[in-house]
Write an enzyme that holds these catalytic residues in place. Structure first.
Site, PDB file in Angstrom:
ATOM      1  N   TYR A 118       1.515  16.842  -1.287  1.00 37.53           N
ATOM      2  CA  TYR A 118       0.075  16.743  -0.994  1.00 37.53           C
ATOM      3  C   TYR A 118      -0.530  18.140  -0.835  1.00 37.53           C
ATOM      4  CZ  TYR A 118       0.887  11.759  -0.050  1.00 37.53           C
ATOM      5  OH  TYR A 118       1.217  10.436  -0.163  1.00 37.53           O
ATOM      6  N   ASN A 141      -7.886   6.416  -5.316  1.00 43.52           N
ATOM      7  CA  ASN A 141      -7.721   6.507  -6.767  1.00 43.52           C
ATOM      8  C   ASN A 141      -8.057   5.170  -7.438  1.00 43.52           C
ATOM      9  OD1 ASN A 141      -6.876   6.934  -9.393  1.00 43.52           O
ATOM     10  ND2 ASN A 141      -4.717   7.208  -8.895  1.00 43.52           N
ATOM     11  N   CYS A 149      -0.954   8.780  -8.971  1.00 46.62           N
ATOM     12  CA  CYS A 149      -0.885   9.133  -7.556  1.00 46.62           C
ATOM     13  C   CYS A 149       0.490   8.825  -6.961  1.00 46.62           C
ATOM     14  CB  CYS A 149      -2.001   8.461  -6.766  1.00 46.62           C
ATOM     15  SG  CYS A 149      -2.140   6.689  -6.986  1.00 46.62           S
ATOM     16  N   HIS A 150       1.298   8.004  -7.659  1.00 48.41           N
ATOM     17  CA  HIS A 150       2.663   7.739  -7.172  1.00 48.41           C
ATOM     18  C   HIS A 150       3.524   8.998  -7.229  1.00 48.41           C
ATOM     19  CE1 HIS A 150       2.705   6.867 -11.533  1.00 48.41           C
ATOM     20  NE2 HIS A 150       3.946   7.333 -11.517  1.00 48.41           N
ATOM     21  N   GLU A 176      10.385   6.367 -13.621  1.00 53.91           N
ATOM     22  CA  GLU A 176      10.254   7.712 -14.182  1.00 53.91           C
ATOM     23  C   GLU A 176      11.503   8.561 -13.930  1.00 53.91           C
ATOM     24  OE1 GLU A 176       6.542   9.594 -13.187  1.00 53.91           O
ATOM     25  OE2 GLU A 176       5.378   7.875 -13.868  1.00 53.91           O
TER      26      GLU A 176
END
Length: 184
Positions: A118, A141, A149-150, A176
């Protein structure tokens, strides 16, 4: 329609199945405008009401809309592990100011399989002390998954919060390759 019909905003939507449950996708002529997690009927109806009031037009269900077809295809490819980058026009009209700035930086600068803190993301937009504000921007978002945003996590290794729920965030990071697949 009146003679100004071609200038009217148009919002189309569809609910699609994904690796994290049903997603509501909504688009305008500008591009994808909203992605909503856990799109049960109740959640979907609430999201569509919100869109109608914020965009000033009643969203129309349209699975076959060309505005949505490409977004649906790319979301399917992403969850099938065949796509790493979304190449879609985005309509940023549901978000403005600092939040938009942070989300645009996130979309442009944090690739598939990477994460960012962040505070680091705050620094990238020239506000190094604004980690909490970045957290708030992630929470607001309107385009999760597509604007990833993950991929924003706590600098101490914690997963951080997530509007779609932590289990959803873990699944996206596992997809991912950032986290091991959840065991349950």
């Amino acid at each position: 329609m009146d003679s100004h019909g071609q200038y009217e905003q148009q919002v189309v939507w569809a609910v699609v199945d994904s690796g994290i449950g049903p997603l509501l996708l909504a688009a305008t002529r500008e591009g994808l405008v909203n992605v909503v997690f856990h799109a049960t009927d109740a959640v979907r109806d609430r999201a569509l009401k919100g869109l109608a009031s914020r965009l000033g037009v009643e969203p129309v269900e349209a699975l076959d809309s060309p505005l949505l077809a490409e977004a649906i295809r790319q979301v399917d490819e992403y969850f099938a592990g065949k796509r790493r980058d979304f190449e879609l026009p985005l309509d940023w009209s549901l978000i403005s100011g600092f939040n938009r700035q942070v989300l645009r930086e996130l979309a442009a600068g944090v690739p598939y399989g990477a994460v960012v803190g962040y505070g680091d993301l705050a620094g990238r937009v020239g506000q190094p002390g604004a980690a909490q504000a970045v957290g708030a921007a992630m929470g607001s978002n309107p385009l999760p998954v597509v604007v990833p945003c993950h991929r924003v996590v706590e600098s101490d290794g914690g997963i951080g919060g997530f509007g779609g729920g932590l289990e959803t965030k873990r699944k996206l990071l596992a997809l991912e390759g950032v986290l091991p697949e959840p065991l349950f």
